[in-house]
Design a protein around this motif. Structure first.
Motif, PDB file in Angstrom:
ATOM      1  N   GLU A   1       0.820  -1.219   0.000  1.00 50.05           N
ATOM      2  CA  GLU A   1       0.000   0.000   0.000  1.00 50.05           C
ATOM      3  C   GLU A   1       0.852   1.265   0.000  1.00 50.05           C
ATOM      4  N   SER A   2       1.834   1.346   0.867  1.00 53.48           N
ATOM      5  CA  SER A   2       2.649   2.560   0.953  1.00 53.48           C
ATOM      6  C   SER A   2       3.473   2.781  -0.303  1.00 53.48           C
ATOM      7  N   SER A   3       3.962   1.695  -0.904  1.00 60.14           N
ATOM      8  CA  SER A   3       4.756   1.856  -2.131  1.00 60.14           C
ATOM      9  C   SER A   3       3.879   2.320  -3.293  1.00 60.14           C
ATOM     10  N   ARG A   4       2.625   1.887  -3.323  1.00 60.79           N
ATOM     11  CA  ARG A   4       1.705   2.385  -4.355  1.00 60.79           C
ATOM     12  C   ARG A   4       1.446   3.879  -4.161  1.00 60.79           C
ATOM     13  N   GLU A   5       1.278   4.284  -2.916  1.00 64.14           N
ATOM     14  CA  GLU A   5       1.039   5.696  -2.635  1.00 64.14           C
ATOM     15  C   GLU A   5       2.248   6.552  -3.016  1.00 64.14           C
TER      16      GLU A   5
ATOM     17  N   GLU B   1       2.527   9.545  -5.822  1.00 61.61           N
ATOM     18  CA  GLU B   1       3.066  10.860  -5.458  1.00 61.61           C
ATOM     19  C   GLU B   1       4.156  11.301  -6.443  1.00 61.61           C
ATOM     20  N   LEU B   2       4.941  10.335  -6.935  1.00 65.02           N
ATOM     21  CA  LEU B   2       6.003  10.640  -7.893  1.00 65.02           C
ATOM     22  C   LEU B   2       5.469  10.837  -9.309  1.00 65.02           C
ATOM     23  N   GLY B   3       4.186  10.511  -9.509  1.00 62.35           N
ATOM     24  CA  GLY B   3       3.592  10.664 -10.827  1.00 62.35           C
ATOM     25  C   GLY B   3       3.934   9.538 -11.783  1.00 62.35           C
ATOM     26  N   ILE B   4       4.270   8.378 -11.247  1.00 61.40           N
ATOM     27  CA  ILE B   4       4.561   7.206 -12.064  1.00 61.40           C
ATOM     28  C   ILE B   4       3.482   6.155 -11.813  1.00 61.40           C
ATOM     29  N   PRO B   5       3.375   5.137 -12.654  1.00 60.70           N
ATOM     30  CA  PRO B   5       2.328   4.132 -12.435  1.00 60.70           C
ATOM     31  C   PRO B   5       2.339   3.584 -11.002  1.00 60.70           C
ATOM     32  N   ALA B   6       1.160   3.453 -10.433  1.00 55.44           N
ATOM     33  CA  ALA B   6       1.047   3.053  -9.029  1.00 55.44           C
ATOM     34  C   ALA B   6       1.660   1.690  -8.762  1.00 55.44           C
ATOM     35  N   THR B   7       1.735   0.852  -9.785  1.00 58.14           N
ATOM     36  CA  THR B   7       2.272  -0.501  -9.588  1.00 58.14           C
ATOM     37  C   THR B   7       3.782  -0.588  -9.827  1.00 58.14           C
TER      38      THR B   7
ATOM     39  N   LEU C   1      16.900  -2.068  -3.206  1.00 56.89           N
ATOM     40  CA  LEU C   1      16.585  -0.642  -3.121  1.00 56.89           C
ATOM     41  C   LEU C   1      17.402   0.161  -4.131  1.00 56.89           C
ATOM     42  N   LYS C   2      18.670  -0.180  -4.274  1.00 51.96           N
ATOM     43  CA  LYS C   2      19.510   0.510  -5.260  1.00 51.96           C
ATOM     44  C   LYS C   2      19.003   0.238  -6.678  1.00 51.96           C
ATOM     45  N   PHE C   3      18.632  -0.999  -6.938  1.00 50.94           N
ATOM     46  CA  PHE C   3      18.062  -1.332  -8.256  1.00 50.94           C
ATOM     47  C   PHE C   3      16.780  -0.545  -8.505  1.00 50.94           C
ATOM     48  N   ALA C   4      15.896  -0.504  -7.503  1.00 51.53           N
ATOM     49  CA  ALA C   4      14.601   0.155  -7.671  1.00 51.53           C
ATOM     50  C   ALA C   4      14.772   1.619  -8.032  1.00 51.53           C
ATOM     51  N   CYS C   5      15.684   2.276  -7.360  1.00 48.48           N
ATOM     52  CA  CYS C   5      15.920   3.695  -7.642  1.00 48.48           C
ATOM     53  C   CYS C   5      16.490   3.890  -9.043  1.00 48.48           C
ATOM     54  N   SER C   6      17.479   3.070  -9.395  1.00 48.47           N
ATOM     55  CA  SER C   6      18.104   3.187 -10.712  1.00 48.47           C
ATOM     56  C   SER C   6      17.117   2.861 -11.822  1.00 48.47           C
ATOM     57  N   ASP C   7      16.336   1.819 -11.632  1.00 48.54           N
ATOM     58  CA  ASP C   7      15.368   1.400 -12.647  1.00 48.54           C
ATOM     59  C   ASP C   7      14.320   2.476 -12.895  1.00 48.54           C
ATOM     60  N   ALA C   8      13.799   3.062 -11.814  1.00 49.61           N
ATOM     61  CA  ALA C   8      12.775   4.096 -11.965  1.00 49.61           C
ATOM     62  C   ALA C   8      13.334   5.331 -12.661  1.00 49.61           C
ATOM     63  N   GLU C   9      14.590   5.673 -12.360  1.00 49.11           N
ATOM     64  CA  GLU C   9      15.184   6.855 -12.995  1.00 49.11           C
ATOM     65  C   GLU C   9      15.439   6.601 -14.481  1.00 49.11           C
ATOM     66  N   GLN C  10      15.943   5.411 -14.811  1.00 44.93           N
ATOM     67  CA  GLN C  10      16.255   5.113 -16.209  1.00 44.93           C
ATOM     68  C   GLN C  10      15.000   4.959 -17.066  1.00 44.93           C
ATOM     69  N   ARG C  11      14.001   4.298 -16.540  1.00 40.12           N
ATOM     70  CA  ARG C  11      12.813   4.005 -17.341  1.00 40.12           C
ATOM     71  C   ARG C  11      11.784   5.119 -17.321  1.00 40.12           C
ATOM     72  N   LEU C  12      11.670   5.790 -16.156  1.00 37.64           N
ATOM     73  CA  LEU C  12      10.561   6.727 -15.960  1.00 37.64           C
ATOM     74  C   LEU C  12      11.015   8.161 -15.715  1.00 37.64           C
ATOM     75  N   GLY C  13      12.323   8.354 -15.571  1.00 35.16           N
ATOM     76  CA  GLY C  13      12.852   9.702 -15.425  1.00 35.16           C
ATOM     77  C   GLY C  13      12.548  10.372 -14.105  1.00 35.16           C
ATOM     78  N   VAL C  14      12.408   9.586 -13.028  1.00 35.86           N
ATOM     79  CA  VAL C  14      12.132  10.170 -11.714  1.00 35.86           C
ATOM     80  C   VAL C  14      13.240   9.785 -10.734  1.00 35.86           C
ATOM     81  N   ARG C  15      13.472  10.658  -9.790  1.00 37.12           N
ATOM     82  CA  ARG C  15      14.431  10.370  -8.723  1.00 37.12           C
ATOM     83  C   ARG C  15      13.665   9.796  -7.531  1.00 37.12           C
ATOM     84  N   VAL C  16      14.070   8.639  -7.090  1.00 35.81           N
ATOM     85  CA  VAL C  16      13.426   7.966  -5.963  1.00 35.81           C
ATOM     86  C   VAL C  16      14.311   8.122  -4.735  1.00 35.81           C
ATOM     87  N   ASP C  17      13.712   8.545  -3.650  1.00 38.26           N
ATOM     88  CA  ASP C  17      14.415   8.661  -2.371  1.00 38.26           C
ATOM     89  C   ASP C  17      14.554   7.259  -1.779  1.00 38.26           C
TER      90      ASP C  17
END
Length: 213
Positions: free
Chosen positions: A25-29, A33-39, A64-80
């Motif tokens: 639930e929290s990761s979907r939220e 918030e980041l404006g990327i697909p909820a899933t 966690l490192k993969f998740a941040c890198s993947d989201a930035e490369q594919r979706l152009g967002v910075r994940v905390d």
């Protein structure tokens, strides 16, 4: 759920999403918030990198490192990375209704167990007293076994640890693919929807006495 079956004398529960609240639930939220697909993060958590975390090959930090890198490369967002870690930790809340159900089942003579796909790092949480581990006949953790659901082999292992034949075990999981794996291993299995429905099934299979309801 499958059709006719012999008498059921044990119940095995998934942990995340069954004994605990929805772990996603929290990761979907946060994704929304980041404006990327909820899933986005849910898909990562169900993907091959996190599967290696759940079998002890990788660490949670690796994911966690993969998740941040993947989201930035594919979706152009910075994940905390800390925020994402906190989102995952937010799912570490036990459902009190399920603890009560476990206690009622044991009181009425049923064996209970846990079968969880989990990270090694989560062990310190679920062994900290948040669950009545003394009530469980067996706890099977994917990160310790090097196997994960839905592989039927881990369900067979759970049955062995429970000291039961697979066909005499009832299994609850919130993921359809894991229920399919349990059925393939010979267990009676049902998708978990809520504690009330779970208790109702246990009552119907005579695992609970009338006084338990």
């Amino acid at each position: 759920m499958s059709g006719s079956s012999p008498a059921i004398d044990g119940v095995v529960f998934d942990m995340g999403g069954v004994l605990t609240v929805d772990p996603f639930e929290s990761s979907r939220e946060y994704a929304a918030e980041l404006g990327i697909p909820a899933t986005t993060f849910v898909d990562q958590l169900r993907g091959p990198v996190f599967a290696e975390v759940e079998t002890g090959v990788r660490t949670m930090r690796d994911y966690l490192k993969f998740a941040c890198s993947d989201a930035e490369q594919r979706l152009g967002v910075r994940v905390d990375i800390r925020r994402l870690a906190n989102c995952l930790a937010a799912g570490q809340q036990v459902r009190p209704e399920m603890v009560t159900l476990v206690e009622d089942l044991v009181r009425d003579g049923a064996k209970v167990g846990i079968l969880t796909n989990n990270a090694k790092e989560a062990r310190s949480w679920w062994t900290s007293g948040v669950l009545p581990l003394e009530k469980f006949t067996a706890v099977v953790d994917s990160s310790e076994e090097g196997l994960r659901k839905p592989d039927p082999m881990i369900f067979a292992l759970a049955a062995e640890r429970m000291g039961c034949q697979p066909e005499s075990l009832l299994y609850f999981d919130d993921a359809e693919e894991n229920v399919t794996g349990a059925l393939a291993a010979g267990l009676l299995a049902q998708v978990f929807t809520d504690p009330i429905g779970c208790r109702r099934t246990c009552r119907r299979l005579r695992l609970l006495k009338a006084a338990s309801d």
